[in-house]
Motif scaffolding. Structure first.
Motif, PDB file in Angstrom:
ATOM      1  N   HIS A   5      30.478  49.034  47.370  1.00  0.00           N
ATOM      2  CA  HIS A   5      29.730  49.232  46.346  1.00  0.00           C
ATOM      3  C   HIS A   5      28.441  50.101  46.709  1.00  0.00           C
ATOM      4  O   HIS A   5      27.383  50.321  46.142  1.00  0.00           O
ATOM      5  CB  HIS A   5      29.162  48.225  45.757  1.00  0.00           C
ATOM      6  N   ASP A  35      29.458  41.798  50.370  1.00  0.00           N
ATOM      7  CA  ASP A  35      30.621  42.745  49.799  1.00  0.00           C
ATOM      8  C   ASP A  35      31.646  42.592  50.562  1.00  0.00           C
ATOM      9  O   ASP A  35      33.028  42.487  49.930  1.00  0.00           O
ATOM     10  CB  ASP A  35      30.247  44.260  49.759  1.00  0.00           C
ATOM     11  N   ASP A  39      35.744  41.219  49.662  1.00  0.00           N
ATOM     12  CA  ASP A  39      36.588  42.245  49.323  1.00  0.00           C
ATOM     13  C   ASP A  39      37.574  42.304  50.260  1.00  0.00           C
ATOM     14  O   ASP A  39      38.625  43.169  50.030  1.00  0.00           O
ATOM     15  CB  ASP A  39      35.736  43.456  48.843  1.00  0.00           C
ATOM     16  N   PHE A  94      29.123  38.826  44.116  1.00  0.00           N
ATOM     17  CA  PHE A  94      30.069  38.951  45.149  1.00  0.00           C
ATOM     18  C   PHE A  94      31.067  37.689  44.945  1.00  0.00           C
ATOM     19  O   PHE A  94      32.347  37.696  44.964  1.00  0.00           O
ATOM     20  CB  PHE A  94      29.494  39.183  46.367  1.00  0.00           C
ATOM     21  N   ASP A  97      33.446  38.349  42.016  1.00  0.00           N
ATOM     22  CA  ASP A  97      34.500  39.143  42.366  1.00  0.00           C
ATOM     23  C   ASP A  97      35.595  38.306  43.082  1.00  0.00           C
ATOM     24  O   ASP A  97      36.779  38.860  42.901  1.00  0.00           O
ATOM     25  CB  ASP A  97      33.828  40.006  43.486  1.00  0.00           C
ATOM     26  N   GLN A 101      38.761  38.288  37.863  1.00  0.00           N
ATOM     27  CA  GLN A 101      39.619  39.712  37.769  1.00  0.00           C
ATOM     28  C   GLN A 101      39.555  40.423  36.622  1.00  0.00           C
ATOM     29  O   GLN A 101      39.905  41.673  36.685  1.00  0.00           O
ATOM     30  CB  GLN A 101      40.979  39.559  38.266  1.00  0.00           C
ATOM     31  N   TYR A 112      27.694  41.476  35.194  1.00  0.00           N
ATOM     32  CA  TYR A 112      28.093  41.525  36.376  1.00  0.00           C
ATOM     33  C   TYR A 112      27.248  42.556  37.154  1.00  0.00           C
ATOM     34  O   TYR A 112      26.898  42.576  38.083  1.00  0.00           O
ATOM     35  CB  TYR A 112      29.485  41.907  36.472  1.00  0.00           C
ATOM     36  N   SER A 116      25.304  42.694  40.621  1.00  0.00           N
ATOM     37  CA  SER A 116      25.900  43.483  41.624  1.00  0.00           C
ATOM     38  C   SER A 116      25.153  44.833  42.135  1.00  0.00           C
ATOM     39  O   SER A 116      25.029  45.013  43.259  1.00  0.00           O
ATOM     40  CB  SER A 116      27.096  43.905  41.383  1.00  0.00           C
ATOM     41  N   ASP A 158      40.880  49.539  42.385  1.00  0.00           N
ATOM     42  CA  ASP A 158      40.377  47.948  41.767  1.00  0.00           C
ATOM     43  C   ASP A 158      41.827  47.433  41.448  1.00  0.00           C
ATOM     44  O   ASP A 158      41.926  46.164  41.694  1.00  0.00           O
ATOM     45  CB  ASP A 158      39.565  48.191  40.788  1.00  0.00           C
ATOM     46  N   ARG A 163      42.209  43.656  40.094  1.00  0.00           N
ATOM     47  CA  ARG A 163      41.097  43.725  39.361  1.00  0.00           C
ATOM     48  C   ARG A 163      41.127  44.724  38.210  1.00  0.00           C
ATOM     49  O   ARG A 163      41.194  45.877  38.609  1.00  0.00           O
ATOM     50  CB  ARG A 163      39.554  43.726  40.140  1.00  0.00           C
ATOM     51  N   TYR A 165      38.190  46.258  35.595  1.00  0.00           N
ATOM     52  CA  TYR A 165      37.009  46.183  35.022  1.00  0.00           C
ATOM     53  C   TYR A 165      36.924  46.935  33.719  1.00  0.00           C
ATOM     54  O   TYR A 165      35.717  46.620  33.048  1.00  0.00           O
ATOM     55  CB  TYR A 165      36.029  47.064  36.213  1.00  0.00           C
TER      56      TYR A 165
END
Length: 266
Positions: A5, A35, A39, A94, A97, A101, A112, A116, A158, A163, A165
């Motif tokens: 990010h 992060d 991730d 985080f 995350d 999803q 979010y 974030s 993603d 995920r 978004y």
């Protein structure tokens, strides 16, 4: 924002005043560590959450003035009266995350982003002693827009992590299913969906852009470059009709020249 990010985070930039480079590095290191916990690697969700909880404990120790594993961050918090709540917001995002999803609507997605992305801008405003509400609102617009730009740039990446978004509400509005992402299918519905998302992010970037002039100086120019970088990525997404699967937009040397010229004229 590209890698993780934080591709656009001005880490120890030469445009930053020398006395702010260490606190910016400390904030970046903390955010990037969190992060990566959420991730990267192969840890199970419960392990990731436990590691993030440990970071939350470190923030408690910093706030209470106790010993901790983050002396550089503790020093930045103490010297610049940084609100630890903003760092906790990052951890909250985080952790989300790890377990979330999908997003039902823009309300959920913007909440979010509030945690974030927006804390980064607000922490920088605190470092510059410019943390008044009007400037904070403009910073939030820029940070959220950059986060959204990153999402639309990285739809395929993603999805490979499980995920999506793109809010379900938006997918339904344009008659697009998650199967289109899985297949990398670009049709009229997908192009219209992506055009709507880039338009929203562009409007947010433009609404926050006056912050760069308000800050002025070197950081103001760097912020203008960051805004222009986001706008250029959005232009590139539009130029390929939203095909971020086969033609994921990236910034090249010619783009940096264009962005610099545009930043000078902002």
């Amino acid at each position: 924002m590209g890698a993780g990010h934080y591709e656009n985070f001005p880490v120890a930039s030469r445009l930053l005043p020398a006395h702010l480079r260490a606190p910016v590095r400390a904030i970046y290191r903390f955010a990037r560590t969190a992060d990566d916990i959420a991730d990267e690697g192969d840890d199970a969700p419960q392990v990731r959450l436990a590691k993030l909880a440990h970071l939350a404990d470190q923030l408690d120790a910093i706030e209470a003035g106790r010993g901790n594993d983050w002396p550089d961050l503790a020093d930045a918090v103490a010297r610049h009266a940084l609100p630890v709540a903003l760092l906790r917001d990052l951890l909250s995002a985080f952790a989300q995350d790890v377990v979330v999803q999908r997003y039902a609507d823009y309300g959920e997605l913007l909440d979010y982003c509030r945690r974030s992305a927006n804390p980064v801008g607000r922490l920088l405003l605190h470092l510059y002693r410019r943390d008044d509400p009007a400037l904070a609102a403009q910073s939030d617009s820029i940070c959220t827009a950059l986060q959204l730009t990153n999402f639309w740039q990285d739809v395929a990446l993603d999805f490979a992590k499980g995920r999506v978004y793109l809010p379900a509400e938006e997918l339904r509005r344009f008659g697009v299913g998650v199967d289109a992402i899985a297949a990398g299918r670009v049709d009229a519905g997908w192009s219209a969906l992506m055009a709507a998302q880039t338009a929203r992010a562009r409007a947010m970037l433009e609404s926050g852009a006056p912050l760069a002039r308000a800050l002025g100086g070197r950081i103001g120019f760097e912020l203008r470059l960051v805004v222009q970088g986001g706008l250029r990525i959005l232009e590139r997404i539009d130029a390929v009709a939203g095909d971020v699967f086969g033609r994921r937009p990236v910034l090249r040397a010619a783009d940096w020249l264009r962005m610099t010229l545009r930043a000078a004229l902002m």
